[in-house]
Design an enzyme around this catalytic site. Structure first.
Site, mmCIF file in Angstrom:
data_model
loop_
_atom_site.group_PDB
_atom_site.id
_atom_site.type_symbol
_atom_site.label_atom_id
_atom_site.label_comp_id
_atom_site.label_asym_id
_atom_site.label_seq_id
_atom_site.Cartn_x
_atom_site.Cartn_y
_atom_site.Cartn_z
ATOM 1 N N GLN A 297 3.167 10.127 1.180
ATOM 2 C CA GLN A 297 4.592 9.288 0.814
ATOM 3 C C GLN A 297 5.414 9.873 -0.212
ATOM 4 O O GLN A 297 6.368 9.529 -0.243
ATOM 5 C CB GLN A 297 4.173 7.983 1.098
ATOM 6 C CG GLN A 297 4.003 7.418 2.512
ATOM 7 C CD GLN A 297 3.829 5.983 2.514
ATOM 8 O OE1 GLN A 297 2.911 5.344 2.291
ATOM 9 N NE2 GLN A 297 4.940 5.190 2.945
ATOM 10 N N GLY B 176 0.800 -1.360 -0.103
ATOM 11 C CA GLY B 176 -0.006 -0.061 -0.118
ATOM 12 C C GLY B 176 0.875 1.317 -0.074
ATOM 13 O O GLY B 176 1.931 0.976 0.291
ATOM 14 N N HIS C 293 -1.585 7.446 7.477
ATOM 15 C CA HIS C 293 -0.566 8.394 6.772
ATOM 16 C C HIS C 293 -1.496 9.659 6.341
ATOM 17 O O HIS C 293 -0.919 10.608 6.357
ATOM 18 C CB HIS C 293 -0.231 7.540 5.753
ATOM 19 C CG HIS C 293 0.984 6.747 5.777
ATOM 20 N ND1 HIS C 293 2.308 7.252 6.376
ATOM 21 C CD2 HIS C 293 1.323 5.429 5.437
ATOM 22 C CE1 HIS C 293 3.170 6.447 6.199
ATOM 23 N NE2 HIS C 293 2.746 5.316 5.857
ATOM 24 N N CYS D 12 7.144 -0.044 6.332
ATOM 25 C CA CYS D 12 6.540 1.246 5.782
ATOM 26 C C CYS D 12 7.719 1.624 4.717
ATOM 27 O O CYS D 12 8.995 1.496 5.136
ATOM 28 C CB CYS D 12 6.481 2.169 6.718
ATOM 29 S SG CYS D 12 6.005 3.705 5.865
ATOM 30 N N LEU D 13 7.429 2.068 3.647
ATOM 31 C CA LEU D 13 8.510 2.492 2.603
ATOM 32 C C LEU D 13 9.074 3.611 3.096
ATOM 33 O O LEU D 13 10.159 4.166 2.781
ATOM 34 C CB LEU D 13 7.582 2.592 0.885
ATOM 35 C CG LEU D 13 7.348 1.203 0.750
ATOM 36 C CD1 LEU D 13 6.674 1.537 -0.716
ATOM 37 C CD2 LEU D 13 8.551 0.392 0.531
ATOM 38 N N HIS E 40 -3.105 1.112 8.067
ATOM 39 C CA HIS E 40 -1.828 1.771 8.027
ATOM 40 C C HIS E 40 -1.806 2.977 6.915
ATOM 41 O O HIS E 40 -1.375 4.163 7.380
ATOM 42 C CB HIS E 40 -0.733 0.712 7.529
ATOM 43 C CG HIS E 40 0.470 0.970 7.385
ATOM 44 N ND1 HIS E 40 1.600 0.714 8.079
ATOM 45 C CD2 HIS E 40 1.103 1.894 6.438
ATOM 46 C CE1 HIS E 40 2.999 1.315 7.724
ATOM 47 N NE2 HIS E 40 2.632 1.989 6.720
ATOM 48 N N GLU E 41 -2.453 2.772 5.718
ATOM 49 C CA GLU E 41 -2.496 3.743 4.797
ATOM 50 C C GLU E 41 -3.407 4.926 5.320
ATOM 51 O O GLU E 41 -2.773 6.148 5.186
ATOM 52 C CB GLU E 41 -2.918 3.399 3.559
ATOM 53 C CG GLU E 41 -2.078 2.150 2.738
ATOM 54 C CD GLU E 41 -0.561 2.401 2.967
ATOM 55 O OE1 GLU E 41 -0.171 3.413 2.966
ATOM 56 O OE2 GLU E 41 0.268 1.619 3.021
HETATM 57 ZN ZN ZN Z 1 3.557 3.308 5.585
#
Ligand code: ZN
Length: 177
Positions: free
Chosen positions: A53, A48, A147, A101-102, A143-144
């Site tokens: 991000q 995701g 953000h 997480c990226l 999670h997303e």
């Molecule tokens: Zn993330």
């Protein structure tokens, strides 16, 4: 043409901002963002990705769950772009699971999340969708969605002992096989 965008890394203030709602899905910049977000998530082996991000403080996320080196046990779900997503309800029951997480490379955390959730979002065609998720996809959405509120998974840890390096995470995975 979709492009892979640079991913904001933890510490960059954009990851701590509350994102703005999207008004016009016809806007070429918004359409480009949707395509790039999907491409970037897939090419980066994420499950995701959220617009902040990629340095766009807008309420758009993608979920693109499938098995990969980063997430060997992820279920295969068709990639989806969600505009202005909302969390409608969440089960009291929670489940802890490992997340990465990226924007936080090299670390994994054991994060409690609601097991089941109901979500509403707009598609890029402006269609309103109500969907229920359970387990891993519910985790990815939470999670997303976090953000978009400027929240990172490390904020949800119950203990700093639940934060491990990628190498240690992979070691534990291998041990369990
Ligand atoms: Zn993330």
């Amino acid at each position: 043409m979709a492009a892979i965008r640079t991913i904001a890394q933890m510490g960059h203030p954009i990851l701590r901002q509350v994102s703005t709602g999207i008004v016009c899905m016809e806007d070429p910049d918004i359409r480009l963002l949707a395509n790039d977000l999907l491409e970037t998530a897939i090419q980066s082996k994420g499950v995701g990705l959220a617009a902040p991000q990629v340095f766009e403080s807008l309420r758009m996320i993608v979920i693109a769950s499938r098995p990969s080196v980063r997430y060997p046990h992820a279920p295969e779900l068709p990639p989806v772009v969600m505009v202005n997503p909302e969390l409608l309800w969440a089960s009291n029951e929670k489940e802890s699971g490992w997340e990465g997480c990226l924007s936080i490379p090299g670390l994994r955390g054991l994060v409690p999340r609601h097991l089941r959730i109901g979500v509403r979002y707009l598609t890029m065609d402006g269609e309103e969708k109500d969907v229920e998720y359970e387990g891993f996809p519910a985790r990815v959405f939470q999670h997303e969605f976090d953000h978009l509120q400027g929240v990172l998974f490390i904020d949800r840890l119950e203990s700093l002992n639940d934060l491990v390096t990628e190498q240690e995470y992979q070691r534990r995975l291998t041990e369990k096989l």
